[in-house]
Design an enzyme around this catalytic site. Structure first.
Site, PDB file in Angstrom:
ATOM      1  N   ILE A 116      22.542 -39.859  15.830  1.00 42.85           N
ATOM      2  CA  ILE A 116      23.800 -38.772  15.528  1.00 42.85           C
ATOM      3  C   ILE A 116      24.674 -38.912  14.139  1.00 42.85           C
ATOM      4  O   ILE A 116      25.454 -38.411  13.651  1.00 42.85           O
ATOM      5  CB  ILE A 116      24.632 -38.142  16.487  1.00 42.85           C
ATOM      6  CG1 ILE A 116      25.465 -39.242  17.284  1.00 42.85           C
ATOM      7  CG2 ILE A 116      23.650 -37.492  17.433  1.00 42.85           C
ATOM      8  CD1 ILE A 116      26.284 -38.864  18.347  1.00 42.85           C
ATOM      9  N   GLY A 117      24.455 -40.311  13.923  1.00 47.36           N
ATOM     10  CA  GLY A 117      25.223 -40.824  12.800  1.00 47.36           C
ATOM     11  C   GLY A 117      24.754 -42.267  12.229  1.00 47.36           C
ATOM     12  O   GLY A 117      24.074 -42.798  13.153  1.00 47.36           O
ATOM     13  N   ARG A 118      25.245 -42.674  11.201  1.00 45.14           N
ATOM     14  CA  ARG A 118      24.889 -43.942  10.902  1.00 45.14           C
ATOM     15  C   ARG A 118      25.859 -44.263   9.823  1.00 45.14           C
ATOM     16  O   ARG A 118      26.440 -43.687   9.200  1.00 45.14           O
ATOM     17  CB  ARG A 118      23.450 -43.806   9.897  1.00 45.14           C
ATOM     18  CG  ARG A 118      22.963 -45.077   9.189  1.00 45.14           C
ATOM     19  CD  ARG A 118      21.631 -44.738   8.597  1.00 45.14           C
ATOM     20  NE  ARG A 118      20.593 -44.643   9.654  1.00 45.14           N
ATOM     21  CZ  ARG A 118      19.756 -45.636  10.387  1.00 45.14           C
ATOM     22  NH1 ARG A 118      19.988 -46.909   9.897  1.00 45.14           N
ATOM     23  NH2 ARG A 118      18.833 -45.248  11.223  1.00 45.14           N
ATOM     24  N   GLY A 119      26.062 -45.763  10.054  1.00 44.93           N
ATOM     25  CA  GLY A 119      27.058 -46.343   9.157  1.00 44.93           C
ATOM     26  C   GLY A 119      26.853 -47.536   8.635  1.00 44.93           C
ATOM     27  O   GLY A 119      25.800 -47.941   8.523  1.00 44.93           O
ATOM     28  N   ARG A 120      27.778 -48.121   8.043  1.00 48.98           N
ATOM     29  CA  ARG A 120      27.471 -49.637   7.210  1.00 48.98           C
ATOM     30  C   ARG A 120      26.624 -50.670   8.112  1.00 48.98           C
ATOM     31  O   ARG A 120      25.791 -51.333   7.615  1.00 48.98           O
ATOM     32  CB  ARG A 120      28.822 -50.100   6.562  1.00 48.98           C
ATOM     33  CG  ARG A 120      29.278 -49.627   5.278  1.00 48.98           C
ATOM     34  CD  ARG A 120      30.045 -50.914   4.563  1.00 48.98           C
ATOM     35  NE  ARG A 120      31.184 -51.265   5.490  1.00 48.98           N
ATOM     36  CZ  ARG A 120      31.992 -52.349   5.278  1.00 48.98           C
ATOM     37  NH1 ARG A 120      31.499 -53.164   4.623  1.00 48.98           N
ATOM     38  NH2 ARG A 120      32.994 -52.605   6.196  1.00 48.98           N
ATOM     39  N   PHE A 121      26.911 -50.643   9.177  1.00 48.01           N
ATOM     40  CA  PHE A 121      26.606 -51.890  10.195  1.00 48.01           C
ATOM     41  C   PHE A 121      25.720 -51.364  11.282  1.00 48.01           C
ATOM     42  O   PHE A 121      25.169 -52.465  12.239  1.00 48.01           O
ATOM     43  CB  PHE A 121      27.748 -52.587  10.753  1.00 48.01           C
ATOM     44  CG  PHE A 121      28.647 -53.383   9.635  1.00 48.01           C
ATOM     45  CD1 PHE A 121      28.202 -53.931   8.606  1.00 48.01           C
ATOM     46  CD2 PHE A 121      30.012 -52.786   9.841  1.00 48.01           C
ATOM     47  CE1 PHE A 121      29.045 -54.485   7.926  1.00 48.01           C
ATOM     48  CE2 PHE A 121      31.116 -53.486   8.803  1.00 48.01           C
ATOM     49  CZ  PHE A 121      30.502 -54.143   7.779  1.00 48.01           C
ATOM     50  N   GLY A 122      25.118 -50.199  11.356  1.00 50.26           N
ATOM     51  CA  GLY A 122      24.475 -49.747  12.274  1.00 50.26           C
ATOM     52  C   GLY A 122      24.136 -48.259  12.588  1.00 50.26           C
ATOM     53  O   GLY A 122      24.721 -47.469  11.565  1.00 50.26           O
TER      54      GLY A 122
ATOM     55  N   ASP B  87      44.615 -47.609   9.637  1.00 51.33           N
ATOM     56  CA  ASP B  87      43.575 -47.078   8.686  1.00 51.33           C
ATOM     57  C   ASP B  87      43.554 -45.511   9.235  1.00 51.33           C
ATOM     58  O   ASP B  87      42.287 -44.961   9.330  1.00 51.33           O
ATOM     59  CB  ASP B  87      42.070 -47.880   8.704  1.00 51.33           C
ATOM     60  CG  ASP B  87      41.295 -47.083   7.717  1.00 51.33           C
ATOM     61  OD1 ASP B  87      41.913 -46.636   6.574  1.00 51.33           O
ATOM     62  OD2 ASP B  87      40.141 -47.399   7.673  1.00 51.33           O
TER      63      ASP B  87
END
Length: 273
Positions: free
Chosen positions: A15-21, A134
């Protein structure tokens, strides 16, 4: 995928993807509930700072007592190659998506409802000595009941015995001026960031901007808060007064999260009662 994880959860679609996985939806047969499964590939961590954040984020999230407006870790699985966290399942959109879709800002009652929950989350963190560092619309998530969930504690830290932190963390439009000026700072940096989030919700634009990151930082340090009449024509004077107390360049004049929370219903009670 480690055997313990496979034994406890059925991992479903991504359902999602980021910088590290990647983040996948998963199901717990024992709890009869769906969760988010965030798997971080340790080989993608670029430096020691990334590894430190990877170690610190789950520790801080597990340290914080559960709160309805903070993303909760329900389980964790660590191996040599990856770290997998089982988290509250949230909708695929963030506050950033809501603001972009609004094309000019959210109505004041809707902004007030989101802001109240965000302040509840920030105040909860500060009561336990945690500074998020943040806070921005991208990190404000929503569950299936449209309830706010503050997430991404990768930049968070505990306030040390002196009551202050150091180091530049945050996102250009939302970072507090004292962070950029290289001073030690306290938990009020989160209040500044939350104030900028409210400003963006109400107007659809950030209060401090520039063509480059350097120009944005210069505008933040100047801290010249304005309310363009055309953009803020439908925003109450109470909301603008409240923003001045949050986005105050002088931290000693800036509300704490607890003060902001106490004053909030005084300013916005007509939206809730």
């Amino acid at each position: 995928m480690c055997e313990t994880l496979k034994n406890k959860y059925q991992v479903c679609e991504e359902i999602g993807r980021g910088r590290f996985g990647v983040i996948s939806r998963c199901f717990s047969p024992t709890k009869n509930s769906f969760f988010a499964c965030k798997t971080i590939d340790k080989s993608l961590l670029a430096d020691q700072a990334d590894r430190d954040c990877l170690e610190k984020e789950p520790k801080i999230m597990l340290f914080l007592p559960p709160h309805p407006n903070i993303l909760q870790i329900h389980d964790a699985f660590d191996s040599d190659d990856s770290l997998t966290l089982i988290l509250d399942l949230c909708e695929p959109y963030t506050l950033y998506d809501k603001v972009i879709k609004s094309n000019g800002g959210l109505p004041e009652p809707k902004s007030a409802g989101i802001m109240r929950q965000l302040l509840e989350a920030v105040a909860h963190c500060h009561r336990f000595g945690v500074v998020h560092r943040d806070i921005k619309p991208d990190n404000v998530l929503f569950d299936s009941r449209n309830r706010v969930k503050l997430g991404d504690f990768g930049s968070a830290d505990w306030v040390v015995d002196s009551g202050s932190l150091s180091g530049v963390f945050g996102t250009p439009y939302y970072v507090a001026p004292e962070v950029l000026m290289g001073r030690d700072y306290g938990d009020k940096v989160d209040v500044w960031s939350a104030g900028v989030v409210l400003y963006v919700m109400l107007s659809g634009i950030p209060p401090f901007y520039g063509e480059t990151v350097e120009e944005i930082f210069e505008a933040v340090i100047r801290g010249n808060l304005r309310f363009p009449p055309k953009v803020f024509r439908n925003v109450s004077s109470q909301a603008k007064d409240f923003l001045r107390k949050l986005i105050s360049r002088d931290p000693s004049r800036r509300f704490s999260a607890e003060q902001a929370l106490r004053k909030f219903l005084g300013f916005f009670r007509f939206f809730f009662f």
